[in-house]
Write a protein that holds these residues in place. Structure first.
Motif, PDB file in Angstrom:
ATOM      1  N   UNK A  97      76.521  15.826 -28.774  1.00  0.00           N
ATOM      2  CA  UNK A  97      77.741  15.354 -28.376  1.00  0.00           C
ATOM      3  C   UNK A  97      78.837  14.968 -29.526  1.00  0.00           C
ATOM      4  N   UNK A  98      78.404  14.299 -30.536  1.00  0.00           N
ATOM      5  CA  UNK A  98      79.319  13.834 -31.618  1.00  0.00           C
ATOM      6  C   UNK A  98      79.755  15.170 -32.330  1.00  0.00           C
ATOM      7  N   UNK A  99      78.715  15.867 -32.598  1.00  0.00           N
ATOM      8  CA  UNK A  99      79.121  17.202 -33.283  1.00  0.00           C
ATOM      9  C   UNK A  99      80.242  17.683 -32.440  1.00  0.00           C
ATOM     10  N   UNK A 100      79.877  18.262 -31.140  1.00  0.00           N
ATOM     11  CA  UNK A 100      80.783  18.682 -30.113  1.00  0.00           C
ATOM     12  C   UNK A 100      82.075  18.167 -30.230  1.00  0.00           C
TER      13      UNK A 100
ATOM     14  N   UNK B   4      89.460  16.949 -22.960  1.00  0.00           N
ATOM     15  CA  UNK B   4      88.163  17.620 -23.089  1.00  0.00           C
ATOM     16  C   UNK B   4      87.079  16.391 -23.116  1.00  0.00           C
ATOM     17  N   UNK B   5      86.465  16.271 -22.228  1.00  0.00           N
ATOM     18  CA  UNK B   5      85.178  15.314 -22.164  1.00  0.00           C
ATOM     19  C   UNK B   5      83.927  15.897 -22.392  1.00  0.00           C
ATOM     20  N   UNK B   6      83.092  15.221 -22.997  1.00  0.00           N
ATOM     21  CA  UNK B   6      81.637  15.440 -23.418  1.00  0.00           C
ATOM     22  C   UNK B   6      80.688  14.327 -22.868  1.00  0.00           C
ATOM     23  N   UNK B   7      80.144  14.339 -22.034  1.00  0.00           N
ATOM     24  CA  UNK B   7      79.583  13.233 -21.218  1.00  0.00           C
ATOM     25  C   UNK B   7      77.903  13.650 -20.986  1.00  0.00           C
ATOM     26  N   UNK B   8      77.426  12.352 -20.956  1.00  0.00           N
ATOM     27  CA  UNK B   8      75.717  12.632 -20.554  1.00  0.00           C
ATOM     28  C   UNK B   8      75.520  12.501 -19.136  1.00  0.00           C
ATOM     29  N   UNK B   9      74.395  11.822 -19.032  1.00  0.00           N
ATOM     30  CA  UNK B   9      73.716  11.815 -17.608  1.00  0.00           C
ATOM     31  C   UNK B   9      74.972  10.829 -16.812  1.00  0.00           C
ATOM     32  N   UNK B  10      75.135  11.182 -15.458  1.00  0.00           N
ATOM     33  CA  UNK B  10      76.148  10.595 -14.601  1.00  0.00           C
ATOM     34  C   UNK B  10      75.468   9.946 -13.439  1.00  0.00           C
ATOM     35  N   UNK B  11      76.121   8.811 -12.686  1.00  0.00           N
ATOM     36  CA  UNK B  11      75.531   8.491 -11.542  1.00  0.00           C
ATOM     37  C   UNK B  11      77.097   8.901 -10.669  1.00  0.00           C
ATOM     38  N   UNK B  12      76.836   8.437  -9.282  1.00  0.00           N
ATOM     39  CA  UNK B  12      77.966   8.580  -8.393  1.00  0.00           C
ATOM     40  C   UNK B  12      79.256   7.922  -8.900  1.00  0.00           C
ATOM     41  N   UNK B  13      79.116   6.760  -9.517  1.00  0.00           N
ATOM     42  CA  UNK B  13      80.421   5.967  -9.692  1.00  0.00           C
ATOM     43  C   UNK B  13      81.067   6.969 -10.827  1.00  0.00           C
ATOM     44  N   UNK B  14      80.290   7.184 -12.009  1.00  0.00           N
ATOM     45  CA  UNK B  14      81.018   8.076 -13.092  1.00  0.00           C
ATOM     46  C   UNK B  14      81.465   9.217 -12.832  1.00  0.00           C
ATOM     47  N   UNK B  15      80.984  10.059 -11.630  1.00  0.00           N
ATOM     48  CA  UNK B  15      81.507  11.244 -11.200  1.00  0.00           C
ATOM     49  C   UNK B  15      82.794  10.800 -10.549  1.00  0.00           C
ATOM     50  N   UNK B  16      83.137   9.737  -9.637  1.00  0.00           N
ATOM     51  CA  UNK B  16      84.126   9.333  -9.011  1.00  0.00           C
ATOM     52  C   UNK B  16      85.483   9.341 -10.258  1.00  0.00           C
ATOM     53  N   UNK B  17      85.095   8.718 -11.196  1.00  0.00           N
ATOM     54  CA  UNK B  17      85.999   8.298 -12.058  1.00  0.00           C
ATOM     55  C   UNK B  17      86.405   9.445 -13.001  1.00  0.00           C
ATOM     56  N   UNK B  18      85.494  10.255 -13.110  1.00  0.00           N
ATOM     57  CA  UNK B  18      85.848  11.663 -13.824  1.00  0.00           C
ATOM     58  C   UNK B  18      86.653  12.584 -12.833  1.00  0.00           C
ATOM     59  N   UNK B  19      86.408  12.453 -11.629  1.00  0.00           N
ATOM     60  CA  UNK B  19      87.237  13.100 -10.788  1.00  0.00           C
ATOM     61  C   UNK B  19      88.717  12.538 -10.660  1.00  0.00           C
ATOM     62  N   UNK B  20      88.899  11.199 -10.860  1.00  0.00           N
ATOM     63  CA  UNK B  20      89.919  10.685 -10.854  1.00  0.00           C
ATOM     64  C   UNK B  20      90.894  11.118 -12.191  1.00  0.00           C
TER      65      UNK B  20
ATOM     66  N   UNK C 244      95.350  14.899 -15.892  1.00  0.00           N
ATOM     67  CA  UNK C 244      95.539  15.793 -17.152  1.00  0.00           C
ATOM     68  C   UNK C 244      96.016  17.094 -16.393  1.00  0.00           C
ATOM     69  N   UNK C 245      96.972  17.838 -17.186  1.00  0.00           N
ATOM     70  CA  UNK C 245      97.183  18.980 -16.767  1.00  0.00           C
ATOM     71  C   UNK C 245      96.113  20.076 -16.768  1.00  0.00           C
ATOM     72  N   UNK C 246      95.117  19.967 -18.019  1.00  0.00           N
ATOM     73  CA  UNK C 246      93.975  20.790 -17.819  1.00  0.00           C
ATOM     74  C   UNK C 246      92.781  20.086 -18.478  1.00  0.00           C
ATOM     75  N   UNK C 247      91.469  20.311 -17.942  1.00  0.00           N
ATOM     76  CA  UNK C 247      90.196  19.512 -18.092  1.00  0.00           C
ATOM     77  C   UNK C 247      89.115  20.611 -18.427  1.00  0.00           C
ATOM     78  N   UNK C 248      88.489  20.380 -19.519  1.00  0.00           N
ATOM     79  CA  UNK C 248      87.440  20.950 -19.889  1.00  0.00           C
ATOM     80  C   UNK C 248      86.253  19.668 -19.955  1.00  0.00           C
ATOM     81  N   UNK C 249      85.096  20.060 -19.148  1.00  0.00           N
ATOM     82  CA  UNK C 249      83.966  19.187 -19.394  1.00  0.00           C
ATOM     83  C   UNK C 249      82.542  19.527 -19.698  1.00  0.00           C
ATOM     84  N   UNK C 250      82.305  19.030 -20.855  1.00  0.00           N
ATOM     85  CA  UNK C 250      80.793  19.641 -21.344  1.00  0.00           C
ATOM     86  C   UNK C 250      79.791  18.459 -20.752  1.00  0.00           C
TER      87      UNK C 250
END
Length: 447
Positions: free
Chosen positions: A277-280, A353-369, A374-380
């Protein structure tokens, strides 16, 4: 001296005193001294004058050598130059050392030693022959680390030795350097990212309105300004001559969100999901800066590097340097969520551009928010179980959960790039090209 080289610190005369000389005796010197004392005692007991002369000679030789070293007045200057001073993990850097004799007398045999952390390799040692008055010697060595970080180099240690090897005295320089080992940066192909306008590296009109430069405020007249740029309305208002500023080109904004939560990553060492993730983040950040984006790095702790995207203060090369220096020392966080990062990104970004690891339901909601700002969003989205080698041991439901997370994020508008251990970052980035993708809701179109 060249950039990155220390000014030449000097090592003055060694501490005086017989005690300092005795502490510097080598094994050979201590053996001679012990043998001389023993022979002198035996000569006194047995009344052997010849043995006494031998004992005195053996004991005097290391003592005379120590006194001779203590009286030397060598004045030497040392410098260090790193090439380069910032190197990617797994690559070598060369350290150049220079020793100048600034005294009027030549030196004897010198041993030069540089202090380096164990992770960079063994401590380098060099034996230098006689250095003439106002002469110099240059040596170099290589260092390499597979781990990111900032590693101190130095200070230089200089050891003086007598011709018989009876005594060694050390002198130390004060200056030191820092070698920065940054994450590996993978070149990424140019793609048209979601939210970009066709034919431009900028985001859509909404993002430009939020993040673009609009320098239309008049300023005071300066000597040499073109009189055709005088803004008469402002001149009348402020009572002094005012001119229009030059229009600045619009630049797109981008943010790289790095998930550093320890609970979100698996594996250890250079092959862990966190290091990937850091290299990405480093590769994406450098790529966006080179494309003209005003880029900043944000972590889940809320820490941001806004200066990395300030073109008024830095060039693109300096911006990349600030970004890589920050990623060189980034470490796991204790946090369990993305709330602090959400606060930092509350103002909105042109491209996220987000690089994230394991997510739970709360973090999923925050990412949706975050996607709505943002005008454009890419998620690793990292499938961290593959880094721990557990995917083949997990039930099928775990694969289903990972797929369900991707669907939810795509419904929110993210361009989701699922990442498994060993994935190629350039190939993943190429798949983010909007011209090769259908609607982000394609998973649900046939439902």
């Amino acid at each position: 001296m060249a950039a990155g080289e220390n000014p030449p610190p000097q090592a003055g005369q060694a501490p005086h005193g017989l005690r300092a000389g005795l502490h510097g005796l080598t094994t050979r010197g201590r053996s001679f001294l012990a043998a001389g004392i023993t022979a002198s005692l035996c000569a006194y007991v047995f009344g052997q004058d010849a043995l006494l002369r031998v004992g005195v000679l053996l004991a005097a030789l290391p003592l005379v050598s120590a006194l001779w070293l203590l009286r030397t007045r060598y004045r030497v200057a040392g410098g260090r130059r790193l090439s380069p001073h910032r190197t990617p993990a797994g690559h070598e850097a060369r350290v150049h050392l220079r020793l100048d004799n600034v005294s009027r007398m030549p030196t004897g045999v010198l041993m030069l030693e540089d202090r380096v952390p164990y992770v960079l390799g063994p401590r380098p040692r060099f034996v230098l022959d006689r250095v003439e008055s106002h002469g110099y010697r240059e040596v170099s060595y290589r260092v390499r680390s597979d781990l990111r970080g900032r590693y101190p180099l130095g200070p230089l240690q200089l050891r003086l030795s007598d011709p018989f090897g009876m005594c060694e005295l050390g002198r130390s320089f004060n200056a030191s350097d820092v070698l920065t080992v940054v994450p590996q940066v993978v070149p990424l192909p140019p793609v048209r990212l979601p939210g970009e306008r066709a034919g431009h590296g900028d985001t859509n009109a909404r993002a430009l309105a939020l993040a673009g430069d609009d320098d239309v405020i008049p300023r005071e007249y300066r000597h040499g300004d073109d009189l055709r740029r005088v803004h008469w309305k402002s001149t009348a208002r402020y009572g002094e001559l005012m001119v229009r500023r030059e229009e600045q080109p619009l630049r797109a904004h981008a943010a790289v969100l790095l998930d550093t939560r320890e609970i979100a990553h698996r594996g250890s060492g250079p092959g862990s999901s966190f290091e990937w993730a850091v290299s990405c983040a480093a590769s994406v950040g450098v790529h966006l800066v080179d494309r003209g984006y005003r880029t900043r790095l944000v972590t889940d702790t809320g820490r941001a590097v806004p200066s990395a995207g300030n073109p008024a203060a830095t060039t693109p090369a300096e911006a990349n340097g600030l970004l890589l220096d920050e990623l060189a020392v980034v470490d796991h966080s204790d946090g369990g969520g993305l709330a602090r990062a959400e606060e930092v990104l509350r103002g909105g970004e042109g491209l996220l551009v987000a690089i994230v690891g394991s997510l739970d339901s709360e973090q999923l909601e925050r990412l949706c928010g975050l996607r709505r700002r943002a005008a454009g969003a890419v998620l690793f989205l990292l499938d961290t179980a593959t880094w721990a080698g557990l995917r083949h041991l997990l039930p099928d439901a775990s694969d289903g959960d990972f797929e369900e997370q991707q669907k939810m994020l795509r419904r929110a508008g993210w361009t989701v790039l699922p990442v498994k251990a060993g994935a190629s970052l350039p190939e993943l980035w190429r798949s983010a090209d909007r011209t090769e993708q259908s609607s982000p809701y394609r998973d649900e179109v046939g439902a």
